[in-house]
Design an enzyme around this catalytic site. Structure first.
Site, PDB file in Angstrom:
ATOM      1  N   ASN A  99     -46.365  62.264 -40.477  1.00  0.00           N
ATOM      2  CA  ASN A  99     -45.177  61.590 -40.976  1.00  0.00           C
ATOM      3  C   ASN A  99     -44.798  60.550 -39.930  1.00  0.00           C
ATOM      4  O   ASN A  99     -44.150  60.866 -38.941  1.00  0.00           O
ATOM      5  CB  ASN A  99     -44.063  62.632 -41.157  1.00  0.00           C
ATOM      6  CG  ASN A  99     -42.766  62.028 -41.641  1.00  0.00           C
ATOM      7  OD1 ASN A  99     -42.652  60.814 -41.786  1.00  0.00           O
ATOM      8  ND2 ASN A  99     -41.785  62.882 -41.864  1.00  0.00           N
ATOM      9  N   PRO A 100     -45.217  59.300 -40.129  1.00  0.00           N
ATOM     10  CA  PRO A 100     -44.943  58.298 -39.095  1.00  0.00           C
ATOM     11  C   PRO A 100     -43.460  57.942 -39.063  1.00  0.00           C
ATOM     12  O   PRO A 100     -42.742  58.269 -40.003  1.00  0.00           O
ATOM     13  CB  PRO A 100     -45.762  57.095 -39.573  1.00  0.00           C
ATOM     14  CG  PRO A 100     -45.853  57.246 -41.050  1.00  0.00           C
ATOM     15  CD  PRO A 100     -45.875  58.730 -41.312  1.00  0.00           C
ATOM     16  N   TYR A 102     -40.158  55.734 -39.573  1.00  0.00           N
ATOM     17  CA  TYR A 102     -39.772  54.675 -40.508  1.00  0.00           C
ATOM     18  C   TYR A 102     -38.668  53.864 -39.867  1.00  0.00           C
ATOM     19  O   TYR A 102     -37.764  54.414 -39.265  1.00  0.00           O
ATOM     20  CB  TYR A 102     -39.191  55.225 -41.822  1.00  0.00           C
ATOM     21  CG  TYR A 102     -39.915  56.388 -42.454  1.00  0.00           C
ATOM     22  CD1 TYR A 102     -41.261  56.634 -42.216  1.00  0.00           C
ATOM     23  CD2 TYR A 102     -39.227  57.248 -43.306  1.00  0.00           C
ATOM     24  CE1 TYR A 102     -41.906  57.703 -42.814  1.00  0.00           C
ATOM     25  CE2 TYR A 102     -39.865  58.313 -43.908  1.00  0.00           C
ATOM     26  CZ  TYR A 102     -41.205  58.545 -43.657  1.00  0.00           C
ATOM     27  OH  TYR A 102     -41.827  59.598 -44.250  1.00  0.00           O
ATOM     28  N   PHE A 190     -36.518  64.124 -48.552  1.00  0.00           N
ATOM     29  CA  PHE A 190     -35.903  64.334 -47.237  1.00  0.00           C
ATOM     30  C   PHE A 190     -34.419  64.616 -47.421  1.00  0.00           C
ATOM     31  O   PHE A 190     -33.691  63.746 -47.904  1.00  0.00           O
ATOM     32  CB  PHE A 190     -36.079  63.106 -46.337  1.00  0.00           C
ATOM     33  CG  PHE A 190     -37.503  62.870 -45.926  1.00  0.00           C
ATOM     34  CD1 PHE A 190     -38.079  63.625 -44.922  1.00  0.00           C
ATOM     35  CD2 PHE A 190     -38.274  61.914 -46.567  1.00  0.00           C
ATOM     36  CE1 PHE A 190     -39.387  63.430 -44.549  1.00  0.00           C
ATOM     37  CE2 PHE A 190     -39.593  61.707 -46.207  1.00  0.00           C
ATOM     38  CZ  PHE A 190     -40.152  62.465 -45.193  1.00  0.00           C
TER      39      PHE A 190
HETATM   40  C1  LIG Z   1     -42.431  62.580 -36.830  1.00  0.00           C
HETATM   41  S1  LIG Z   1     -42.078  60.939 -36.495  1.00  0.00           S
HETATM   42  C2  LIG Z   1     -41.141  60.328 -37.806  1.00  0.00           C
HETATM   43  C3  LIG Z   1     -40.572  61.219 -38.819  1.00  0.00           C
HETATM   44  C4  LIG Z   1     -39.804  60.499 -39.926  1.00  0.00           C
HETATM   45  N1  LIG Z   1     -40.671  59.760 -40.785  1.00  0.00           N
HETATM   46  C5  LIG Z   1     -38.789  59.530 -39.366  1.00  0.00           C
HETATM   47  O1  LIG Z   1     -38.904  58.316 -39.569  1.00  0.00           O
HETATM   48  O2  LIG Z   1     -37.871  59.998 -38.759  1.00  0.00           O
HETATM   49  C6  LIG Z   1     -40.932  60.933 -35.241  1.00  0.00           C
HETATM   50  C7  LIG Z   1     -41.586  60.949 -33.904  1.00  0.00           C
HETATM   51  O3  LIG Z   1     -42.263  59.738 -33.711  1.00  0.00           O
HETATM   52  C8  LIG Z   1     -42.214  59.402 -32.339  1.00  0.00           C
HETATM   53  N2  LIG Z   1     -42.524  57.977 -32.246  1.00  0.00           N
HETATM   54  C9  LIG Z   1     -41.760  56.930 -32.680  1.00  0.00           C
HETATM   55  N3  LIG Z   1     -42.369  55.760 -32.454  1.00  0.00           N
HETATM   56  C10 LIG Z   1     -43.556  56.063 -31.865  1.00  0.00           C
HETATM   57  C11 LIG Z   1     -44.659  55.280 -31.428  1.00  0.00           C
HETATM   58  N4  LIG Z   1     -44.628  53.941 -31.514  1.00  0.00           N
HETATM   59  N5  LIG Z   1     -45.729  55.920 -30.903  1.00  0.00           N
HETATM   60  C12 LIG Z   1     -45.761  57.252 -30.799  1.00  0.00           C
HETATM   61  N6  LIG Z   1     -44.751  58.054 -31.209  1.00  0.00           N
HETATM   62  C13 LIG Z   1     -43.665  57.474 -31.737  1.00  0.00           C
HETATM   63  C14 LIG Z   1     -40.799  59.786 -31.935  1.00  0.00           C
HETATM   64  O4  LIG Z   1     -40.716  60.032 -30.559  1.00  0.00           O
HETATM   65  C15 LIG Z   1     -40.565  61.060 -32.771  1.00  0.00           C
HETATM   66  O5  LIG Z   1     -40.856  62.204 -32.032  1.00  0.00           O
END
Ligand SMILES: C[S@@+](CC[C@H](N)C(=O)[O-])C[C@H]1O[C@@H](n2cnc3c(N)ncnc32)[C@H](O)[C@@H]1O
Length: 389
Positions: A99-100, A102, A190
């Protein structure tokens, strides 16, 4: 562990457990879990997808994560890096899932992802699908496709907006050219988040696009570059072929936005004699405009309106922007100033009242709703342009 402040800054919303389980189970269609696989969870936080993968398919796989703020106690190797700038060692991955994040990377005043703002030029340079304001999740999709083996599979839960928004045109083409897409529309899964989601399964090296909600399915065997991905059937396609697309009959303008009104020096918060209210979507109803109520908080001289947009000077059709995929249209016979909304200026002589009545028919909104569901909270110019007249 990511604390609350960091989480807000980096936009962390956890994935519901049933979604994780469902995505991991679905991978069985594409992978051979007997074979040791290289599996990656980008932006993994606590790596829920890696846990689920191991639980279902065994411990003989190579499981890795990438995370900007890695947890202290991780059960898997987690690379402490920005996924969009990270170069893996040891080759490509058979499975990338998760789940990247957003969000739009921008100013603190508007966007939560301001923490990554200074990296934006690097992202832009690195990613070929970056377009318009873009959104981190689009960048994560592109980067992941690059890191897949031939036949490798990507499984991401992401907002549905990339299916239809112009900012993702390049991403759609990029995906169509590189593999097959199976997209499951799951909607608002969500809790407390105003986002409609899809699960994207992408297999590198195949072809075709399938969009499904579990009941209906649209298949594009040969998707055209940039095309929107929508629920469509023969009835919808025949309807679209039945008339001139609205975008060919009218120029579709988007009205001046708040900052322009603010900067213009033409508005005031209280009316002076002869002023009219600046109208908004709340003044717009099917076939009727409320010219009295001031929802915008601004008043201005009627004759100054064309200084903001020349087309404010002539009576014309106005279509609402933010009423979901419902089409609401009214003829502005008094030619008032508007904040936002679509303004239709005819390319040739037309009966505006007839077009107004047709666009407000429930059938038109029903078809838009069937195609675009709640992928985005508003009607877009592209959706409007394709409505046949
Ligand atoms: C599971 S993902 C996103 C979940 C959900 N889709 C959201 O948008 O909230 C959230 C994680 O991504 C990590 N994160 C955000 N940007 C990042 C990046 N450019 N590279 C690696 N990790 C990243 C954050 O630290 C966080 O722990």
């Amino acid at each position: 562990m990511v604390n609350t402040a960091q989480a807000r800054r980096l936009a962390h919303v956890p994935t519901p457990a049933w979604i994780v389980a469902r995505m991991v189970a679905a991978l069985a269609q594409w992978i051979d879990p007997q074979r040791p696989l290289r599996v990656l969870e980008p932006a993994c936080a606590d790596a829920p997808f890696l846990h689920a993968f191991r639980h279902r398919y065994g411990t003989h796989h190579l499981l890795e994560g990438v995370e900007l703020c890695p947890a202290h106690r991780a059960e898997f190797p987690i690379h402490d890096a920005d996924y969009l700038l990270w170069e893996p060692e040891g080759g490509e991955y058979d499975v990338i899932l998760g789940n990247p994040p957003y969000g739009i990377v921008g100013d603190a005043s508007h966007y939560p992802l301001f923490a990554l703002k200074e990296r934006k030029p690097l992202y832009k340079k690195r990613l070929r699908t970056w377009h318009g304001k873009y959104n981190l999740y689009g960048a994560f999709i592109e980067r992941s496709v690059e890191l897949l083996t031939q036949g490798g599979v990507l499984a991401f839960i992401v907002p549905a907006s990339w299916l239809v928004l112009d900012d993702f045109r390049k991403l759609r083409t990029y995906l169509f050219e590189r593999g097959s897409l199976r997209i499951e529309y799951v909607g608002r899964v969500f809790p407390r988040r105003n986002v409609s989601a899809v699960i994207l399964y992408f297999q590198r090296g195949q072809k075709g696009v399938w969009l499904t909600d579990g009941r209906t399915e649209t298949h594009y065997p040969e998707p055209l570059p940039e095309q929107m991905i929508r629920f469509e059937d023969e009835t919808i396609r025949a309807w679209e072929r039945s008339g001139t697309p609205l975008g060919e009959a009218f120029a579709i303008h988007f009205a001046a936005r708040s900052p322009e009104f603010r900067r213009s020096g033409l508005t005031r918060p209280f009316p002076q004699a002869g002023d009219v209210p600046v109208l908004t979507g709340r003044n717009l109803h099917a076939g009727r405009i409320d010219y009295e109520t001031c929802h915008s908080g601004w008043w201005m001289r009627h004759e100054d309106a064309p200084l903001l947009r020349p087309y404010y000077a002539t009576p014309h059709l106005v279509v609402a922007h933010t009423k979901g995929s419902r089409l609401v249209c009214a003829y502005d016979e008094r030619a008032y100033p508007w904040r936002e909304e679509f303004h239709l200026i005819p390319h040739f002589q037309q009966d505006a009242r007839r077009v107004e009545a047709y666009l407000n028919q429930p059938m038109v909104s029903q078809r838009l709703q069937a195609m675009y569901r709640d992928f985005v909270p508003h009607l877009t110019r592209t959706m409007l342009a394709r409505v046949p007249l």
